[in-house]
Design a protein around this motif. Structure first.
Motif, PDB file in Angstrom:
ATOM      1  N   TYR A 122      -3.906   0.961  -4.781  1.00  0.00           N
ATOM      2  CA  TYR A 122      -3.632   2.177  -4.014  1.00  0.00           C
ATOM      3  C   TYR A 122      -2.127   2.429  -3.940  1.00  0.00           C
TER       4      TYR A 122
ATOM      5  N   ALA B 221       0.833  -1.203   0.000  1.00  0.00           N
ATOM      6  CA  ALA B 221       0.000   0.000   0.000  1.00  0.00           C
ATOM      7  C   ALA B 221       0.869   1.255   0.000  1.00  0.00           C
TER       8      ALA B 221
ATOM      9  N   ILE C  86      -5.528  -2.842  -2.421  1.00  0.00           N
ATOM     10  CA  ILE C  86      -4.311  -2.414  -1.726  1.00  0.00           C
ATOM     11  C   ILE C  86      -3.201  -2.142  -2.738  1.00  0.00           C
TER      12      ILE C  86
ATOM     13  N   SER D 236      -4.784  -1.950   5.589  1.00  0.00           N
ATOM     14  CA  SER D 236      -3.460  -2.541   5.376  1.00  0.00           C
ATOM     15  C   SER D 236      -2.576  -2.354   6.594  1.00  0.00           C
TER      16      SER D 236
ATOM     17  N   ILE E 167      -8.183   1.829   2.767  1.00  0.00           N
ATOM     18  CA  ILE E 167      -7.009   1.011   2.433  1.00  0.00           C
ATOM     19  C   ILE E 167      -5.889   1.234   3.444  1.00  0.00           C
TER      20      ILE E 167
END
Lengths: 321, 364
Positions: B232, B77, B229, B253, B249
């Motif tokens: 992003y 991420a 994820i 994450s 996210i």
């Protein structure tokens, strides 16, 4: 708490704030130029070792200071190579430098001195000794002001005075000279600096070199003035506290001095008292240890003013787009 | 089109970086007057030459798998979770509370509770920095560093003032009851007629760590969340345009990352020490950074890199025992690996890329 105790705590505040202040100003130069530096800790540690080792071998603390500063600047150059020339991740480079210093200092100390990763204790000319300011003894008996002058202001090592002189010097350099304007511009908008025909890479290397120099003095102070010799991991997180102080000060020199004094004060109090009793309420010593970090998180969260880092911080500059 | 073929990206670049780190480490050993070849032989013998050595290597590797996965998930991420150390410390607290205050009839039940406790505490410790990053824009690296120190203070307080048994001077909890003892590799393998060292600390958590590797692989490459994820991490504006919420996210994450770092505690606290001591993590949270970088944030890579670092740790301990090379050599090797695979990545990549370009031009 009597007057003399307060003076003593403030005195140790100044001693403990000095390495924080030097490292904090070091970080200020680097981060203002757009290079994040979480390797302050490692650079201080390397400088602490090489200054103590050189001072122990040659017996001259000044040669020690020189060696410590050189060691710190070598690590700075490595950080510059990784984050400026090779456009690597500045944070990862900082982490690597911290580990490199933590490992190498003990490894070399063990090889050179065989004393379990420490240097021999420094004596005599191997240390920075206290400087007695003029009239300190004569004025010591004057009520209130006497002790403040002779105990609090006089009687520190030369590096303490140097550190506090660095504050106006940094302010002047950054905010009153052409070099400072360019340095700050490189951290905010490197493309504009490049358009004006000034080398972004050159400015950033200069900032990183100044950072190494100041970290080197901070490390040398730890090993040759605050204590007499190097012990394993002697920086004990001071590089990170300096980083916290830098954010707390929102990347400004004078504020950096006050935040370092505040964090130094917290260390001095935690060192002198274990648990603090206020009536029935007890503040555990661990709370004092954690306070600088908690304060920094609060500031970072923007609950008390907002800490906005230099805009181009952490981003390598790519000329051709 | 990529400049380099995939195999070069995945295998060649890390191998060259590792080789550079190894060469420099050998020079360091030479410089302190020892023989690097003899040192490597001693390390291989000590870490891989007996089931005892393997037991320690795998024990360390288990720690590093958890912390490496933690850093890797955050990397996907585009976040640098440097707080694995603090999250693992808090995970230890979760394990200790789960093991101390419930009379578990069997270790398997205790393991489930300890796993939940470790993951919850680790995730909770990552939740603050994640929230501050997502909502207030505070830089996650700085906040996670600060939270490492705050975690150390919290743990110190809990051990000294709350969890320390009456009359004990040692800042540690009392021993967990024997019923929550996790089976060691010796106990697991003995029924199959395989002799494994009794003294080595590798235990059932190794299997949990391997399961975690597989689960993380499935999460990242086989689920919608994993896709989000990665999207992003690849491009925040792109992900936003596709309707992916950055806040969600970042939070998810980081919670997974913190939970994985916390899980390390079922190995070192429940599996090995069987009580919570100060500095139980011994820097494993930071080694996760090197492991994730080395393993290119892929669970298989993390698994292999964790075993490599487990080998280095056990081998380094043997070196310190038999030669004048201190244990800190491992810290230096770790630093060099982080430096070459992480920060100086482009130094290896740039010449390789131009090499491949020239080769391709010559062929066409």
């Amino acid at each position: 708490m009597d007057f003399l105790t307060i003076i003593q705590i403030l005195d140790s505040t100044i001693r403990l704030a000095t390495p924080l202040l030097l490292a904090c100003l070091a970080g200020l130069f680097s981060e203002r130029a757009g290079i994040f530096d979480i390797g302050l800790e490692g650079k201080m540690l390397a400088a602490a070792f090489f200054s103590a080792a050189t001072a122990a071998i040659t017996g001259s603390v000044w040669l020690g200071l020189l060696a410590g500063t050189l060691a710190s600047m070598v690590l700075s150059a490595l950080h510059g190579l990784a984050s400026i020339t090779f456009r690597g991740n500045q944070l990862i480079s900082g982490v690597a430098i911290n580990f490199l210093a933590a490992g190498m200092t003990v490894l070399i100390a063990q090889d050179w001195f065989q004393q379990g990763g420490r240097t021999p204790s420094l004596i005599g000319q191997g240390r920075f000794n206290a400087v007695t300011l003029p009239f300190a003894d004569a004025l010591a008996d004057v009520p209130v002001l006497g002790p403040i002058y002779s105990e609090l202001i006089s009687g520190h090592s030369i590096l303490v005075y140097l550190a506090f002189l660095c504050v106006p010097a940094t302010w002047w350099l950054l905010f009153r000279t052409r070099f400072g304007l360019r340095l700050r511009a490189v951290g905010e908008n490197p493309a504009a600096v490049d358009t004006a025909g000034i080398s972004v890479i050159g400015m950033r290397y200069a900032a990183v070199a100044i950072c190494g120099l100041l970290c080197g003095i901070a490390g040398a102070y730890l090993a040759t003035a605050l204590q007499a010799g190097f012990v394993k991991d002697m920086t004990a997180g001071r590089g990170y506290i300096a980083l916290a102080a830098l954010i707390f000060a929102k990347w400004r020199p004078w504020h950096a001095m006050f935040s370092c004094l505040l964090f130094g004060f917290l260390q001095a109090v935690a060192l002198r008292y274990q648990n603090i009793h206020i009536g029935d309420f007890v503040i555990p010593v661990q709370a004092m240890d954690a306070l600088p970090y908690i304060l920094t998180v609060v500031i970072l969260a923007g609950f008390v003013g907002k800490a906005i880092p230099p805009r181009a911080g952490g981003e390598p500059y790519v000329k051709e787009r | 089109m990529d400049v380099m073929p995939k195999w070069a990206e995945v295998v060649l670049v890390p191998l060259i970086s590792l080789l550079l780190a190894a060469i420099l480490s050998a020079l360091v050993i030479l410089a302190i007057g020892e023989d690097p070849i003899a040192a490597v032989q001693l390390m291989v013998q000590g870490a891989l030459g007996s089931t005892y050595g393997w037991g320690y290597t795998l024990y360390y590797a288990t720690n590093f798998m958890f912390t490496g996965l933690a850093v890797a998930v955050a990397f996907h991420a585009k976040m640098f979770n440097i707080g694995g150390e603090g999250q693992a410390m808090l995970g230890g607290l979760g394990v200790a509370l789960a093991c101390l205050y419930f009379p578990w009839p069997h270790w398997s039940l205790a393991l489930i509770a300890a796993t939940v406790g470790a993951a919850l505490f680790g995730a909770a410790w990552a939740a603050f920095p994640a929230y501050l990053q997502a909502k207030r824009g505070s830089h996650i690296v700085i906040t996670t560093i600060m939270f490492n120190f705050i975690a150390a203070a919290v743990l110190n307080y809990m051990l000294v003032n709350v969890l320390r048994p009456e009359g004990s001077m040692d800042p540690a909890t009392e021993r967990f009851s024997p019923t929550v003892h996790l089976p060691t590799l010796h106990e697991i393998l003995a029924p199959f007629g395989i002799q494994f060292s009794k003294a080595a600390p590798a235990n059932f958590s190794l299997l949990v760590a391997i399961a975690a590797c597989i689960l993380v692989w499935a999460l990242i490459w086989r689920t919608r969340l994993g896709y989000e994820i990665r999207a992003y991490g690849f491009s925040e504006p792109g992900a936003r345009y596709a309707g992916i919420s950055p806040t969600r996210i970042i939070m998810i994450s980081m919670l997974i990352s913190g939970g994985l770092a916390g899980l390390m505690a079922i190995n070192n606290v429940m599996g090995e020490a069987e009580r919570l001591v100060l500095n139980a993590t011994e820097g494993a949270g930071f080694i996760g950074i090197a492991v994730a970088l080395m393993g290119r944030s892929h669970p298989l890579g993390v698994f292999l890199a964790a075993i490599l670092f487990g080998f280095l740790y056990q081998g380094g301990a043997e070196l310190a025992l038999w030669t004048s090379i201190p244990r800190e050599l491992i810290v230096v090797i770790q630093a060099l690996v982080i430096l070459f695979t992480g920060a100086l990545d482009n130094m290896v990549r740039m010449p390789l890329e131009s090499l491949f370009l020239r080769y391709r031009k010559g062929r066409s």
